[in-house]
Design a protein around this motif. Sequence first.
Motif, PDB file in Angstrom:
ATOM      1  N   GLY A  80     -12.719 -17.638  10.032  1.00 20.59           N
ATOM      2  CA  GLY A  80     -13.585 -18.546  10.772  1.00 20.59           C
ATOM      3  C   GLY A  80     -14.392 -17.825  11.834  1.00 20.59           C
ATOM      4  O   GLY A  80     -15.582 -18.111  12.036  1.00 20.59           O
ATOM      5  N   ASN A  81     -13.766 -16.857  12.512  1.00 25.29           N
ATOM      6  CA  ASN A  81     -14.468 -16.111  13.560  1.00 25.29           C
ATOM      7  C   ASN A  81     -15.552 -15.202  12.985  1.00 25.29           C
ATOM      8  O   ASN A  81     -16.646 -15.094  13.556  1.00 25.29           O
ATOM      9  N   VAL A  82     -15.270 -14.543  11.866  1.00 25.10           N
ATOM     10  CA  VAL A  82     -16.291 -13.692  11.238  1.00 25.10           C
ATOM     11  C   VAL A  82     -17.482 -14.544  10.810  1.00 25.10           C
ATOM     12  O   VAL A  82     -18.646 -14.205  11.070  1.00 25.10           O
ATOM     13  N   ALA A  83     -17.201 -15.678  10.161  1.00 24.85           N
ATOM     14  CA  ALA A  83     -18.276 -16.582   9.732  1.00 24.85           C
ATOM     15  C   ALA A  83     -19.045 -17.107  10.940  1.00 24.85           C
ATOM     16  O   ALA A  83     -20.282 -17.218  10.921  1.00 24.85           O
ATOM     17  N   GLY A  84     -18.320 -17.416  12.020  1.00 27.85           N
ATOM     18  CA  GLY A  84     -18.966 -17.915  13.227  1.00 27.85           C
ATOM     19  C   GLY A  84     -19.858 -16.877  13.873  1.00 27.85           C
ATOM     20  O   GLY A  84     -20.970 -17.190  14.332  1.00 27.85           O
ATOM     21  N   GLU A  92     -23.532 -18.770  22.613  1.00 31.69           N
ATOM     22  CA  GLU A  92     -22.212 -19.377  22.812  1.00 31.69           C
ATOM     23  C   GLU A  92     -21.362 -19.226  21.557  1.00 31.69           C
ATOM     24  O   GLU A  92     -20.160 -18.926  21.632  1.00 31.69           O
ATOM     25  N   LEU A  93     -21.971 -19.437  20.405  1.00 30.66           N
ATOM     26  CA  LEU A  93     -21.233 -19.299  19.147  1.00 30.66           C
ATOM     27  C   LEU A  93     -20.832 -17.838  18.921  1.00 30.66           C
ATOM     28  O   LEU A  93     -19.709 -17.551  18.486  1.00 30.66           O
ATOM     29  N   ILE A  94     -21.735 -16.909  19.221  1.00 34.34           N
ATOM     30  CA  ILE A  94     -21.392 -15.487  19.115  1.00 34.34           C
ATOM     31  C   ILE A  94     -20.181 -15.184  19.991  1.00 34.34           C
ATOM     32  O   ILE A  94     -19.207 -14.573  19.557  1.00 34.34           O
ATOM     33  N   GLY A  95     -20.230 -15.664  21.229  1.00 35.25           N
ATOM     34  CA  GLY A  95     -19.157 -15.369  22.182  1.00 35.25           C
ATOM     35  C   GLY A  95     -17.814 -15.925  21.781  1.00 35.25           C
ATOM     36  O   GLY A  95     -16.797 -15.218  21.794  1.00 35.25           O
TER      37      GLY A  95
END
Length: 311
Positions: A206-210, A221-224
Amino acid sequence: MKRSIKVFAPATVANVVCGFDVLGFAVNEPGDEVIMRLTDKPGVSLLKITGDEGRLPLDPDKNTVSAIAKHYLQHIGQPNAGIEIELHKKMPIGSGLGSSSASTVAGLFAINTLFDNQLSNKELIPFAMKGEELACGYGHADNVAPALMGGFVLIRSYSPLDIISLPFPAELYAAIVYPEVDVPTKDARQMIRSKVYLKDAVTQWGNVAGLVSGLFMNDYELIGRSMTDVLVEPTRAILIPDFYVLRAMAMETGAIGFGISGSGPSVFALTRDKETAKKITQNLQQHLKSLSINSLAFVSEVNKKGPVVLD
């Protein structure tokens, strides 16, 4: 055909926290320089290395720059071509900033240019991966791919190799601090656990996709909030003095996200502007100094060009 060339190749931040072995980006500084000349004497020779404090081999079969130059010459059907090489290290070895990658990429770009650019930068990636295998025992691409292509890069697959250039916010800056402590890449890789819980894997996916989505959408914000690693960082953080203190300081100073660059010990923060990046490096260096640890700092935009000819 040119007879001599000088090339710079950039340092890189691999993993970008959550993307172990599949994400990386290039920075403008530091980096390495290679001078390469065509000669009438057959064979590849490594004349000298500077800036390495005698740590790198001059044997042309053991140094990544010369060994991969030989491999390239075999591939293009010029195994007896005469090449002389000088390697000038302009970045610390074992810093987690892709030191071996920068050297290899500078050499590859130089020899490919001397031989009329027979391969694209993307086609040079497998050659550079062989250099990584020689340097640290594993041919990963998350340093060499961004070093060759510039920008942010995703390695979607290693078999078959599938490399994707990603967009990113134009204002993005990296604040990098290298604490001068020793964290060999091979040792850092061996610390990583070989089995993970499914719930942790789901979090990581989920974090990689985000993170990739955030780069596409210019959504800071999404990158962070995607720059979180539950698989590798908890183990590697042990090797870096006061890692969690450094992270808290960076975030309080305005970082979008913070993590370990490659296998460490360098740490990095992404920021929205240069001034915030400068403040972060100053604060982190001051804290490391209080621990009696020397450090180097670099503030850079994301490098968009990859390797370049200097003269």
